[in-house]
Design an enzyme around this catalytic site. Structure first.
Site, PDB file in Angstrom:
ATOM      1  N   HIS B  42     -78.298 -85.707 -57.341  1.00  0.00           N
ATOM      2  CA  HIS B  42     -79.441 -85.492 -57.924  1.00  0.00           C
ATOM      3  C   HIS B  42     -80.748 -85.325 -56.978  1.00  0.00           C
ATOM      4  O   HIS B  42     -81.539 -84.746 -57.216  1.00  0.00           O
ATOM      5  CB  HIS B  42     -79.726 -86.519 -58.903  1.00  0.00           C
ATOM      6  CG  HIS B  42     -80.915 -86.146 -59.925  1.00  0.00           C
ATOM      7  ND1 HIS B  42     -80.680 -85.609 -61.080  1.00  0.00           N
ATOM      8  CD2 HIS B  42     -81.968 -86.654 -60.049  1.00  0.00           C
ATOM      9  CE1 HIS B  42     -82.020 -85.359 -61.729  1.00  0.00           C
ATOM     10  NE2 HIS B  42     -82.645 -85.844 -61.055  1.00  0.00           N
ATOM     11  N   HIS B  88     -82.668 -82.888 -68.096  1.00  0.00           N
ATOM     12  CA  HIS B  88     -82.577 -84.196 -68.426  1.00  0.00           C
ATOM     13  C   HIS B  88     -81.486 -84.427 -69.207  1.00  0.00           C
ATOM     14  O   HIS B  88     -81.353 -84.846 -70.597  1.00  0.00           O
ATOM     15  CB  HIS B  88     -83.901 -84.685 -69.017  1.00  0.00           C
ATOM     16  CG  HIS B  88     -84.377 -86.055 -68.377  1.00  0.00           C
ATOM     17  ND1 HIS B  88     -85.299 -86.964 -69.046  1.00  0.00           N
ATOM     18  CD2 HIS B  88     -84.279 -86.239 -67.186  1.00  0.00           C
ATOM     19  CE1 HIS B  88     -85.293 -87.775 -68.296  1.00  0.00           C
ATOM     20  NE2 HIS B  88     -84.923 -87.371 -67.031  1.00  0.00           N
TER      21      HIS B  88
END
Lengths: 231, 728
Positions: B42, B88
């Site tokens: 990430h 998300h």
């Protein structure tokens, strides 16, 4: 005309209100909620948004902002106060208008074009409409379900205090479950108006409707008449 | 150190060895924790980096390319647009309301961090079919979360796209895009420079939520996976933070500013120092905490929302405090910028971590993963579709397609979003792209998100191209010129060679299309490991595109409004069955060979639409996408019917075949000659289809009447499908 738009922390329609007033040639000012006086103003606008995040209940914390004490004094002495959406909620919380709000029937936020009927066009806020006219003004709220007890409702009806009602067109009707289809009311004296729909979003063809313009023009008309009468 | 410690934090043994080597000693627990989040997929893009390098990122319009919190493009008049898209997904799978809400909050911070005032949010959502209760629950929660956060902060949610497909069962995609406006002079960056400048934490207090969120985002979801506490969003706090940050940036006191998103204080401090080629020293006991007894580890890895890290000019700390105090927020000096290139952390004066900043950022491992064409690819590509025939009457097929949730109106969703606040929304949700005016100018900006992942699955390279083409078509259909893109690349586990192959191929397609359409990539986000119980989502490289309309008066609608409008088709009448909605729905088949799009030809057609609109020839435009020409026409005729006559072609392929690069436009009768002349001049295949008329959609193909449906029949289906499913 000296117009003040109050900015509470969490307000979000204050700039839209300023822009709408500018379109009709006025030069409104923003009033920070921590100020304590509205002296010298001819109209106070309480704009839409989520004052204090609408935590606890919409409007329940904003009513304690320092500026509100003087707004209440101003209203009680006959000054024009116009609450839109969250501003309407603040007006019921501080007692300038009767009633209270529940969550929309269906428990969902609704943003949509909405038809209203002008029920009282004999007010500083609505004199440019014809009584009974259907106007399209968008709504945008999650807690616009206006409620009031039987006695209170009767008083609103008897005193002609219901200014706007939600009406049916092809698809829309009462969008939120409001008692007696109420979309906007005025106090008994006629100088404090609260409404859930957003007229500041209905002042230009390019953004979808111009039916809200007459509210701004009504207030100006009223003001001109009054200031000339007073002179 | 026990291997279990680093393994539990998501580091491989090799990675741990690398850390020891870079540090020249055994790292302590806190240091390993910091490395583990900074080297997570990430934060580090360790797998995707080599692939992303191939994107075109430059152009005269690009003021800020990839590498900052958001990309920035020039729109003239000394104004610019900052925009970015981010995923998300995993938080939303676990806790849809808060997952989606904090997704919106995070992307908004990325934009106002750049000094831009956010003016719009879009959401690109993917769920499993609504026939399953869990997917309805996820859709409901995600939409409520976006609504709850976006409405409250007072920024309009103006568009996006939503698809339903079984590959997203258990792993929905929630991608949020934010767009902001700013003056060139106000561009702020995430850099820590100027030795001795203070480092300040502002906004919300730090709590124990979201610790190791970045790591969680970088693993597959499984039944045993222990998610961290999903962060809770506070839009009111964010609104105050936004106003305070914008005010502060305008004051000129800010040297650098960065959102504390994934990996919180760790990533913001090390990335700012890395970009500034400096070091940062912080005293962690000074960080305002929400809970008592928080350890340095918890403080550094917390992902509490609504916090920013600011480096102001030395001596202006008081000014920063005052601005934030006015908005009821705290601003606290927690450290200072140094010149030794170290991230140095102290707890009450005691040294608890000391890491070379570049070891966390530039020295993060880069993996060139093996890539292998999956078995399904050739098989599906070679599936014969020649014998497929129209299964039902064309009317019934149209009604079935138009009432499938992926195609049906998304009104039930966008009614819950305040898409008007700000009073700049000129084209609201439901248009091909959203359009916002730019106050004080005659301009408007257009924005859209797109990706048909079925195409990408069938052929990742071509599907990647088509995602960009679709976005550009949508931008052009409102009359705007495509400017640039941001992306959110959602894929499965890249450690599997066939998934990495999808990723490589799709990105190559996106890059190719961006070059051809002159829409550079200005940034974005990679979300890998979108798998549940070993099943990957369809490869979904979401494209967020921005366009510019020089003249707000020339915005185009996508619906017919009155009788007598002349309809024209730009492009071929027939589409392909490969990858079409028709095939999926009526043959339960997702297969076929997608023809490679001719990007030069598509660019020419898009330029033709823009030129035609500039000359004032067009009334409406709508691109032909999912469901084909019949669905496109049905969407255009929601208010006014039409009679269409297509001279020749296979009925099924004409009505329901899909092929990008085709657009239907409507023109006033007196402008048709001028339009036809322009088309000839530009060598554009332009066919007159018919005109708006009556209250039915009637289509003839090859002289045969094949479809005649009253709009009173399809309009309610189109408009109410999702609401009926969600509310019964």
């Amino acid at each position: 005309m000296k117009i003040g738009v109050v900015r509470f922390p969490g307000s979000s329609c204050e700039v839209d209100c300023l822009e709408a007033w500018r379109l009709v040639g006025e030069d409104p000012v923003m009033i920070w909620h921590q100020e304590t006086s509205v002296k010298g103003f001819d109209l106070i606008v309480l704009p839409g948004g989520f004052s204090y995040g609408n935590y606890l209940r919409p409007g329940s914390i904003a009513r304690y902002s320092p500026i509100m004490e003087d707004v209440i004094r101003f209203a009680k002495s006959g000054g024009l106060v116009w609450g839109i959406s969250n501003g309407f909620q603040i007006l019921t919380e501080c007692g300038l208008l009767p009633g209270a709000f529940l969550r929309n029937v269906g428990l969902r936020y609704i943003c949509a074009p909405q038809y209203l009927r002008v029920e009282n066009s004999d007010l500083p806020f609505t004199n440019q409409y014809e009584k009974g006219r259907l106007i399209q003004i968008p709504i945008s709220h999650g807690e616009g379900n206006y409620t009031i007890d039987d006695e209170g409702l009767k008083r609103l009806q008897d005193n002609n205090q219901i200014v706007f009602r939600y009406v049916n067109t092809d698809t829309s009707g009462n969008p939120n479950g409001s008692r007696d289809n109420i979309a906007g009311i005025v106090n008994k004296e006629g100088n404090v108006l609260g409404m859930m729909p957003h007229p500041e979003r209905a002042v230009e063809e390019i953004i979808g409707s111009v039916d809200g313009r007459e509210m701004f023009l009504s207030i100006l008309k009223h003001w001109e008449g009054r200031s000339q009468g007073g002179a | 150190m026990e291997p279990k410690i680093w393994r539990d934090m998501g580091l491989s043994d090799d990675e741990y060895q690398r850390i020891e080597k870079l540090m020249g000693r055994e790292p302590n627990f806190l240091e390993v924790g910091i490395f583990s989040v900074m080297w997570s997929e990430h934060c580090s893009y360790k797998t995707s980096k080599p692939v992303l390098k191939k994107f075109p990122t430059e152009g005269p319009q690009v003021l800020q390319g990839p590498g900052e919190n958001a990309g920035i493009v020039d729109i003239g008049d000394d104004l610019a647009v900052a925009f970015k898209m981010e995923s998300h997904n995993h938080p939303s799978a676990v806790e849809p309301y808060q997952g989606a809400a904090t997704g919106v909050g995070g992307i908004l911070r990325d934009v106002f961090t750049m000094g831009a005032r956010p003016v719009a949010v879009l959401n690109s959502l993917r769920f499993g079919p609504l026939t399953e209760e869990n997917n309805k629950y996820l859709l409901d929660g995600v939409v409520s979360g976006i609504s709850g956060y976006g409405n409250s902060i007072g920024i309009p949610t103006v568009g996006g796209d939503v698809y339903f497909h079984s590959s997203y069962n258990g792993n929905p995609l929630v991608n949020a895009m934010a767009i902001g406006l700013l003056e060139h002079k106000d561009i702020a960056k995430g850099v820590a420079t100027g030795v001795g400048n203070p480092v300040m934490v502002v906004g919300a207090k730090t709590g124990r939520d979201g610790i190791h969120g970045a790591t969680f985002a970088s693993v597959e979801l499984s039944e045993e996976a222990q998610p961290p506490a999903v962060q809770a969003g506070d839009p009111f706090m964010e609104k105050l933070l936004m106003e305070a940050c914008l005010e502060l940036i305008q004051s000129g006191a800010v040297v650098g500013i960065q959102d504390m998103g994934a990996a919180g204080l760790t990533s913001s401090s090390s990335e700012m120092a890395s970009r500034g080629n400096s070091g940062i020293e912080m005293e962690l006991s000074l960080v305002p905490c929400r809970e008592t007894g928080m350890t340095p580890y918890e403080i550094m890895l917390s992902e509490s929302q609504e916090r920013m890290l600011i480096v102001p000019q030395a001596g202006r700390e008081k000014e920063v405090e005052e601005v934030f105090a006015r908005w009821g927020l705290e601003a606290t000096v927690v450290g200072r910028v140094t010149d030794d290139g170290m991230l140095r952390l102290l707890e009450k004066g005691r040294l608890v971590a000391e890491i070379p900043v570049k070891a966390l950022t530039d020295e993060a491992p880069v993996y060139h993963r093996p890539s292998q064409e999956p078995d399904y690819y050739q098989k599906l590509k070679n599936t014969k579709l020649e014998n497929i025939e129209l299964k039902d009457s064309a009317e019934n097929v149209l009604l079935a397609l138009i009432s499938s949730p992926t195609i049906a109106s998304k009104e039930w969703i966008y009614r819950q979003y305040d898409y008007q606040v700000g009073t700049n929304t000129v084209v609201a949700p439901g248009g091909d792209a959203a359009v916002l005016r730019v106050r004080g100018t005659s301009k408007a900006i257009a924005m859209t998100t797109d990706c048909n992942s079925r195409y990408v699955y069938l052929d990742p390279y071509i599907g990647g191209i088509l995602a960009v083409v679709e976005a550009a078509q949508n931008i052009v259909c409102v009359g705007a010129k495509p400017l640039a893109i941001t992306d959110c690349l959602n894929f499965g586990n890249p450690e599997r060679p066939e998934i990495f192959w999808q990723f490589e191929q799709a990105c190559a397609g996106v890059a190719e299309a961006c070059r051809a359409l002159n829409t550079p990539v200005t940034g974005g986000n990679v979300s890998l490991y979108n798998e549940t119980l070993g099943q990957a989502v369809y490869p979904t490289p979401m494209i967020g595109m921005i366009g510019l309309l020089e003249d707000l008066g020339q915005v185009l609608k996508n619906q017919l409004s009155s009788e007598g409008e002349q309809l024209y088709l730009v492009g071929e009448a027939e589409g392909e069955l490969a990858g079409s909605e028709y095939l999926a729905r009526f043959e339960q088949l997702e297969a076929g060979s997608l023809p490679e799009p001719d990007l030069k030809e598509i660019k020419k057609r898009l330029d033709f639409i823009l030129e035609g609109n500039k000359q004032g020839l067009l009334l409406a435009a709508h691109d032909i996408s999912e469901g084909g020409l019949a669905v496109c026409l049905a969407e255009m005729t929601i208010n006014c019917g039409a009679e269409i006559d297509i001279k020749s072609g296979n009925e099924l392929k004409v009505l329901f075949g899909e092929r990008l690069g085709r657009i239907i436009i409507s023109v006033a009768k007196e402008k048709t000659a001028a339009l036809e002349t322009l088309a000839q001049k530009c060598h554009i295949p332009l066919t007159h289809l018919g005109s708006s008329k009556g209250k039915n959609l009637r289509i003839k193909v090859g002289g045969q009447e094949c479809l005649d449906v009253p709009l009173s029949q399809y309009r309610p289906l189109y408009e109410s499908t999702i609401r009926k499913i969600m509310e019964g």
